[in-house]
Design an enzyme around this catalytic site. Structure first.
Site, PDB file in Angstrom:
ATOM      1  N   ASP A 238       7.629  -7.634   1.639  1.00  0.00           N
ATOM      2  CA  ASP A 238       7.374  -6.121   1.611  1.00  0.00           C
ATOM      3  C   ASP A 238       7.693  -5.777   3.482  1.00  0.00           C
ATOM      4  O   ASP A 238       8.353  -6.736   3.655  1.00  0.00           O
ATOM      5  CB  ASP A 238       6.445  -7.552   2.304  1.00  0.00           C
ATOM      6  CG  ASP A 238       5.112  -6.988   2.824  1.00  0.00           C
ATOM      7  OD1 ASP A 238       4.548  -5.375   2.294  1.00  0.00           O
ATOM      8  OD2 ASP A 238       4.529  -6.993   3.565  1.00  0.00           O
TER       9      ASP A 238
ATOM     10  N   ASP B  61       5.408  -4.470   6.185  1.00  0.00           N
ATOM     11  CA  ASP B  61       4.607  -4.684   7.332  1.00  0.00           C
ATOM     12  C   ASP B  61       4.444  -6.001   7.164  1.00  0.00           C
ATOM     13  O   ASP B  61       3.460  -6.603   6.086  1.00  0.00           O
ATOM     14  CB  ASP B  61       3.905  -3.591   7.339  1.00  0.00           C
ATOM     15  CG  ASP B  61       3.939  -1.997   7.052  1.00  0.00           C
ATOM     16  OD1 ASP B  61       3.061  -1.647   8.356  1.00  0.00           O
ATOM     17  OD2 ASP B  61       3.895  -1.353   6.196  1.00  0.00           O
TER      18      ASP B  61
END
Length: 217
Positions: free
Chosen positions: A8, A10
């Site tokens: 991922d 953020d």
């Protein structure tokens, strides 16, 4: 054997909370409303523009003004994205370690491509990602496994050959549903009310360097 690690963006690779929160507070000031504290914004930073707008303006997604405010927020974030965003500590050495081992790495994020494509080259990764899948690359975003399977196709790997690392429940759900091993990034945007112990990750890492321990296990 793991041949690729997908991340991922953020709250996992990059600490984007200051820019995401800065955009929200700029918009709140423009509307004559009080700013929100960084400590209150941070746990919500990875949950998308709609959640941040709802939090900042105190309105539900069904409110008639919500979509207009969300678009204003996205425009404001685009103007400041990358200004104060940095890689989390140990992230660059981790990527360098993966590259030295011959393990490819990639990004699967719900951030839309116009933001992902602008931000990723600014972050100074020691090796470029072999796959980048944004929130609008596929018809469905996480927690749907489709983006992770799309990344596998880009890498020409089966899901069981990939590991997914994320800091949100939807990351772990997407990884598990795609047939990947999952690692929960505890340094990310996890709210006090969350119960990550119930999310079903295969491994919990408190710092990026611990991911190599999983690979060596």
């Amino acid at each position: 054997m793991i041949q690729a690690v997908l991340f991922d963006l953020d709250g996992t690779l990059a600490d984007t909370a200051r820019d995401l929160g800065g955009a929200l507070n700029t918009l709140l000031r423009r509307h004559g409303l009080p700013e929100k504290s960084p400590a209150d914004i941070r746990p919500l930073a990875g949950q998308g523009a709609g959640t941040l707008v709802s939090f900042g303006f105190g309105i539900a997604a069904s409110h008639p003004e919500h979509e207009t405010l969300r678009q204003q927020y996205l425009a404001e974030y685009q103007s400041c994205s990358g200004r104060d965003t940095v890689l989390f500590p140990q992230t660059a050495p981790l990527i360098a370690n993966l590259h030295a081992r011959g393990i490819r790495w990639g990004i699967v994020t719900n951030k839309h491509a116009r933001f992902t494509d602008a931000l990723v080259p600014q972050l100074g990764f020691p090796a470029p990602p072999a796959a980048v899948v944004s929130g609008d690359t596929c018809p469905q975003a996480k927690p749907n496994p489709q983006p992770l399977l799309h990344a596998c196709a880009q890498l020409n790997l089966a899901p069981h050959q990939c590991l997914y690392v994320g800091d949100a429940e939807r990351d772990i759900q997407a990884g598990r549903n795609a047939g990947m091993k999952t690692i929960l990034a505890m340094w990310g945007y996890i709210a006090p009310a969350d119960h990550p112990e119930n999310w079903g990750a295969d491994f919990t890492a408190h710092q990026p360097a611990e991911i190599t321990a999983f690979l060596d296990a």
